[in-house]
Write a protein that holds these residues in place. Structure first.
Motif, PDB file in Angstrom:
ATOM      1  N   GLY A 171       5.034  14.683   1.933  1.00  0.00           N
ATOM      2  CA  GLY A 171       6.424  14.294   2.174  1.00  0.00           C
ATOM      3  C   GLY A 171       6.643  12.805   2.295  1.00  0.00           C
ATOM      4  O   GLY A 171       7.728  12.370   2.691  1.00  0.00           O
ATOM      5  N   VAL A 172       5.635  12.005   1.972  1.00  0.00           N
ATOM      6  CA  VAL A 172       5.771  10.542   1.998  1.00  0.00           C
ATOM      7  C   VAL A 172       5.254   9.976   0.688  1.00  0.00           C
ATOM      8  O   VAL A 172       4.566  10.654  -0.073  1.00  0.00           O
ATOM      9  CB  VAL A 172       5.018   9.910   3.191  1.00  0.00           C
ATOM     10  CG1 VAL A 172       5.544  10.442   4.512  1.00  0.00           C
ATOM     11  CG2 VAL A 172       3.514  10.153   3.085  1.00  0.00           C
ATOM     12  N   GLY A 173       5.571   8.692   0.443  1.00  0.00           N
ATOM     13  CA  GLY A 173       5.174   8.062  -0.798  1.00  0.00           C
ATOM     14  C   GLY A 173       3.946   7.187  -0.667  1.00  0.00           C
ATOM     15  O   GLY A 173       3.348   7.069   0.415  1.00  0.00           O
ATOM     16  N   PHE A 174       3.580   6.530  -1.750  1.00  0.00           N
ATOM     17  CA  PHE A 174       2.398   5.669  -1.767  1.00  0.00           C
ATOM     18  C   PHE A 174       2.593   4.416  -0.916  1.00  0.00           C
ATOM     19  O   PHE A 174       1.612   3.739  -0.603  1.00  0.00           O
ATOM     20  CB  PHE A 174       2.037   5.288  -3.202  1.00  0.00           C
ATOM     21  CG  PHE A 174       1.247   6.341  -3.924  1.00  0.00           C
ATOM     22  CD1 PHE A 174      -0.139   6.292  -3.945  1.00  0.00           C
ATOM     23  CD2 PHE A 174       1.887   7.391  -4.567  1.00  0.00           C
ATOM     24  CE1 PHE A 174      -0.879   7.258  -4.610  1.00  0.00           C
ATOM     25  CE2 PHE A 174       1.156   8.362  -5.237  1.00  0.00           C
ATOM     26  CZ  PHE A 174      -0.226   8.307  -5.257  1.00  0.00           C
ATOM     27  N   ASN A 175       3.820   4.116  -0.533  1.00  0.00           N
ATOM     28  CA  ASN A 175       4.029   3.003   0.405  1.00  0.00           C
ATOM     29  C   ASN A 175       3.367   3.269   1.744  1.00  0.00           C
ATOM     30  O   ASN A 175       3.118   2.340   2.512  1.00  0.00           O
ATOM     31  CB  ASN A 175       5.523   2.740   0.602  1.00  0.00           C
ATOM     32  CG  ASN A 175       6.246   3.921   1.209  1.00  0.00           C
ATOM     33  OD1 ASN A 175       6.042   5.072   0.813  1.00  0.00           O
ATOM     34  ND2 ASN A 175       7.128   3.667   2.160  1.00  0.00           N
TER      35      ASN A 175
END
Length: 264
Positions: A171-175
């Motif tokens: 649920g999160v990105g590569f950031n």
């Protein structure tokens, strides 16, 4: 009373286990998870249900790992999550609690904080960049955590690379992918900063200042991740309602190094 919309899909331990299997999480994996509970949707039992599902899928031969960073244990001028009045700065520095490996909460989200206090979870002893682990190789992963360059050599992130571990962005990105800091630490043109925090040394409270990896602030990490996924180096899918990505730590590091060498 908060009304849950009728069209909301309830997530349970069993439904999460099915989704984890579908994306490629397997028994015996050493798996670092970056997560957002809200992205999953309405989870029956909340964060403990997610932790239970993850542990059940990887099994006793696997190791679950999560970041348990504590950026609010650093000098207040470095805080991103809260801005305080300038007149408070010296009082904060005088009274800022020293990181305690057993009790200091993480700000990495509800799932990571739940995992920090889970039975048999252990934590690396870094004042601002600690990592928690639970399972077969937990001690091996978190036993060493260098103060300087806290995502580089001599840290749990290097150990995850050496162990051919995997990362699940739930649920999160590569950031949010800390392994990219490790990849960047390996190139000569890496971005750096100074990290400053209080700690105990020989029973005395001191302020320590060490070189560290610079913040990306979503400048390069999302671009690296997009290219990495486009080259079919990762498995993507939904866990609950959360867009998620599973991939190998060494494969991402090997992919990211040439990018950083070229674009930093």
């Amino acid at each position: 009373m908060r009304q849950i919309a009728a069209e909301t899909q309830m997530q349970t331990k069993d439904s999460l286990i099915e989704d984890l299997w579908s994306i490629g999480v397997k028994p015996g994996m050493d798996l670092m998870v970056h997560s957002s509970l809200s992205a999953i949707g309405w989870v029956l039992g909340g964060a403990p249900t997610v932790v239970t599902a993850l542990l059940e899928v990887i099994g006793r031969q696997g190791t679950l790992v999560m970041p348990s960073a504590t950026p609010l244990c650093a000098d207040p001028t470095s805080w991103d999550e809260v801005s305080v009045p300038d007149k408070w700065l010296e009082d904060i520095r005088i009274n800022l609690p020293v990181f305690d490996v057993k009790t200091t909460p993480t700000t990495m989200g509800a799932i990571a904080e739940c995992f920090r206090t889970w039975p048999h979870t252990i934590r690396s002893n870094h004042p601002i960049s600690s990592v928690c682990a639970n399972g077969a190789r937990a001690q091996e992963i978190v036993s060493e955590h260098a103060l300087a360059f806290s995502e580089g050599a001599g840290t749990p992130f290097e150990k995850l690379y050496d162990l051919n571990a995997s990362v699940l962005l739930l649920g999160v990105g590569f950031n949010r992918c800390t392994v990219l800091h490790f990849a960047e630490s390996l190139v000569s043109n890496r971005r750096t900063k100074l990290s400053r925090f209080p700690m105990l040394k020989d029973g005395q409270r001191i302020w320590e200042e060490v070189p560290d990896m610079g913040n990306d602030n979503s400048t390069h990490f999302p671009a690296v991740g997009e290219k990495f996924v486009a080259d079919k180096n990762a498995q993507s899918g939904l866990i609950g309602q959360a867009k998620s990505t599973l991939f190998s730590v060494p494969e991402l590091v090997r992919f990211a190094r040439p990018y950083f060498e070229k674009f930093l």
